[in-house]
Design a protein around this motif. Structure first.
Motif, PDB file in Angstrom:
ATOM      1  N   ILE A  69       0.846  -1.204   0.000  1.00 62.06           N
ATOM      2  CA  ILE A  69       0.000   0.000   0.000  1.00 62.06           C
ATOM      3  C   ILE A  69       0.877   1.248   0.000  1.00 62.06           C
ATOM      4  N   ARG A  70       1.908   1.242   0.831  1.00 56.78           N
ATOM      5  CA  ARG A  70       2.752   2.439   0.965  1.00 56.78           C
ATOM      6  C   ARG A  70       3.617   2.711  -0.269  1.00 56.78           C
ATOM      7  N   GLU A  71       3.783   1.714  -1.138  1.00 59.44           N
ATOM      8  CA  GLU A  71       4.506   1.973  -2.387  1.00 59.44           C
ATOM      9  C   GLU A  71       3.793   3.050  -3.206  1.00 59.44           C
ATOM     10  N   ARG A  72       2.477   3.092  -3.090  1.00 58.26           N
ATOM     11  CA  ARG A  72       1.697   4.022  -3.913  1.00 58.26           C
ATOM     12  C   ARG A  72       0.935   5.057  -3.105  1.00 58.26           C
ATOM     13  N   ASP A  73       0.708   4.760  -1.868  1.00 63.23           N
ATOM     14  CA  ASP A  73      -0.184   5.608  -1.077  1.00 63.23           C
ATOM     15  C   ASP A  73       0.447   5.855   0.294  1.00 63.23           C
ATOM     16  N   LYS A  74       0.911   7.082   0.475  1.00 64.29           N
ATOM     17  CA  LYS A  74       1.555   7.421   1.759  1.00 64.29           C
ATOM     18  C   LYS A  74       0.548   8.038   2.736  1.00 64.29           C
ATOM     19  N   ALA A  75      -0.662   8.308   2.247  1.00 63.94           N
ATOM     20  CA  ALA A  75      -1.563   9.139   3.045  1.00 63.94           C
ATOM     21  C   ALA A  75      -2.617   8.378   3.850  1.00 63.94           C
ATOM     22  N   THR A  76      -3.139   7.294   3.303  1.00 66.47           N
ATOM     23  CA  THR A  76      -4.246   6.620   3.990  1.00 66.47           C
ATOM     24  C   THR A  76      -3.801   6.118   5.363  1.00 66.47           C
ATOM     25  N   PRO A  77      -4.542   6.468   6.410  1.00 68.79           N
ATOM     26  CA  PRO A  77      -4.175   6.000   7.752  1.00 68.79           C
ATOM     27  C   PRO A  77      -4.248   4.471   7.842  1.00 68.79           C
ATOM     28  N   LEU A  78      -3.180   3.888   8.364  1.00 70.25           N
ATOM     29  CA  LEU A  78      -3.102   2.428   8.503  1.00 70.25           C
ATOM     30  C   LEU A  78      -2.869   2.082   9.966  1.00 70.25           C
ATOM     31  N   ILE A  79      -3.676   1.159  10.471  1.00 68.37           N
ATOM     32  CA  ILE A  79      -3.477   0.664  11.834  1.00 68.37           C
ATOM     33  C   ILE A  79      -3.256  -0.842  11.770  1.00 68.37           C
ATOM     34  N   MET A  80      -2.214  -1.311  12.420  1.00 68.05           N
ATOM     35  CA  MET A  80      -1.981  -2.747  12.513  1.00 68.05           C
ATOM     36  C   MET A  80      -2.647  -3.243  13.800  1.00 68.05           C
ATOM     37  N   ALA A  81      -3.512  -4.253  13.679  1.00 70.64           N
ATOM     38  CA  ALA A  81      -4.179  -4.851  14.841  1.00 70.64           C
ATOM     39  C   ALA A  81      -3.824  -6.324  14.854  1.00 70.64           C
ATOM     40  N   THR A  82      -2.994  -6.735  15.798  1.00 71.14           N
ATOM     41  CA  THR A  82      -2.384  -8.057  15.698  1.00 71.14           C
ATOM     42  C   THR A  82      -2.019  -8.644  17.054  1.00 71.14           C
ATOM     43  N   THR A  83      -1.775  -9.936  17.073  1.00 70.00           N
ATOM     44  CA  THR A  83      -1.253 -10.573  18.285  1.00 70.00           C
ATOM     45  C   THR A  83       0.268 -10.419  18.371  1.00 70.00           C
TER      46      THR A  83
END
Lengths: 126, 181
Positions: A69-83
């Protein structure tokens, strides 16, 4: 607000969806792995206001998805939800481009707080 | 989803954990179980005496299985009797999940995933966990590493009992590394 939830557990997506609807998100898309998420993103030209990504998933994991995603889009907020809770994992995720990180298990309040925090921080920076 | 094996029979419980049981393994697993059930299922879990599995006899009907690789190898299995599983996953999902629902194994697997993830972090080192496999059906047998004892932690909740089984060993090597799959 348009949100994309990416998690191989439908139960977890459903739990997150209910919580995020309380935030006023009126459009929630779901993907079960990174590959499916990339397809949904490609077919959604308007993009998403937020993407929540699990780490361990079949086909394409969350960290790979974030990098793609970040290769093309630096703006969209991303949250990692993980164990994945080790510091090295958190650092890897931040380096890959996530804006926030939530460790499972989490309460609805924690998820809401992280989402609000992430969106507010990005709005302030804009 | 076809891994064989058995859920322990808490027969002759030892008065203290045998020497082969590493307390460094027991405490993280118990803490993770309590955290997952307290946060996501809103249930208090009473932990009974951990013991080494001595019998292959099956006792439970549903198992969520997570494999580990990297600095630690082995598996963490969370097993339920059917009725308890149905009640627990329904509380977790926030809706009634019958055992024949496609979401039932998904919810069992996610609970196992969170328990294994929390345990892994507390163990230290670098290890990866697999996506969950879920076995449904009385009498299943889960094959494990033959050279590692299987520790059973029986758990009670107000809606039924379950057990966590862990069979893990630390990999001895000088250049340890573990990427996440």
């Amino acid at each position: 607000m348009k949100i994309l939830l990416v998690d191989d557990s439908r139960t977890m997506r459903s739990i997150q969806k209910k919580v995020l609807e309380a935030l006023g998100s009126n459009e929630v898309a779901e993907a079960a792995d990174g590959m499916e998420a990339l397809g949904i993103i490609a077919s959604t030209p308007a993009g998403f206001n937020l993407i929540v990504v699990d780490w361990n998933m079949p086909n394409m994991d969350g960290i790979t998805l974030v990098r793609k995603i970040r290769e093309r889009d630096k703006a969209t907020p991303l949250i990692m939800a993980t164990t994945e809770a080790e510091k090295t994992r958190v650092i890897d995720a931040i380096k890959a481009g996530v804006n926030n990180y939530i460790i499972k298990p989490f309460t609805p309040e924690t998820l809401l707080e992280k989402v609000r925090q992430t969106l507010a921080r990005l709005q302030k920076a804009a | 989803m076809t891994q064989p094996a058995a859920i322990s029979t808490p027969q002759a419980l030892p008065s203290a954990p045998p020497a082969s049981l590493d307390p460094k393994l027991i405490v993280p697993l118990i803490n993770s179980i309590r955290a997952v059930f307290g946060t996501m299922v809103k249930l208090t879990v009473t932990i009974q005496r951990p013991h080494v599995k001595t019998s292959p006899a099956p006792m439970y009907d549903v198992s969520g299985i997570i494999g580990l690789s990297g600095d630690f190898i082995g598996s963490i299995v969370v097993s339920f009797q059917m009725e308890a599983a149905a009640r627990i996953v329904s509380l977790f999902a926030g809706t009634t999940l019958a055992p024949d629902s496609p979401d039932f194994p998904d919810a069992v697997g996610e609970l196992a995933n969170m328990i294994a993830g929390g345990t892994k972090k507390a163990l230290g080192g670098m290890a990866s966990i697999t996506v969950p496999n879920v076995v449904i059906g009385g009498g299943h047998v889960i094959a494990r590493l033959s050279d590692v004892p299987c520790l059973v932690i029986p758990c009670q909740t107000p809606v039924g009992s379950f057990a966590a089984e862990v069979s893990i060993k630390k990999v001895q090597r000088s250049n340890a590394s573990g990427g996440v799959a």
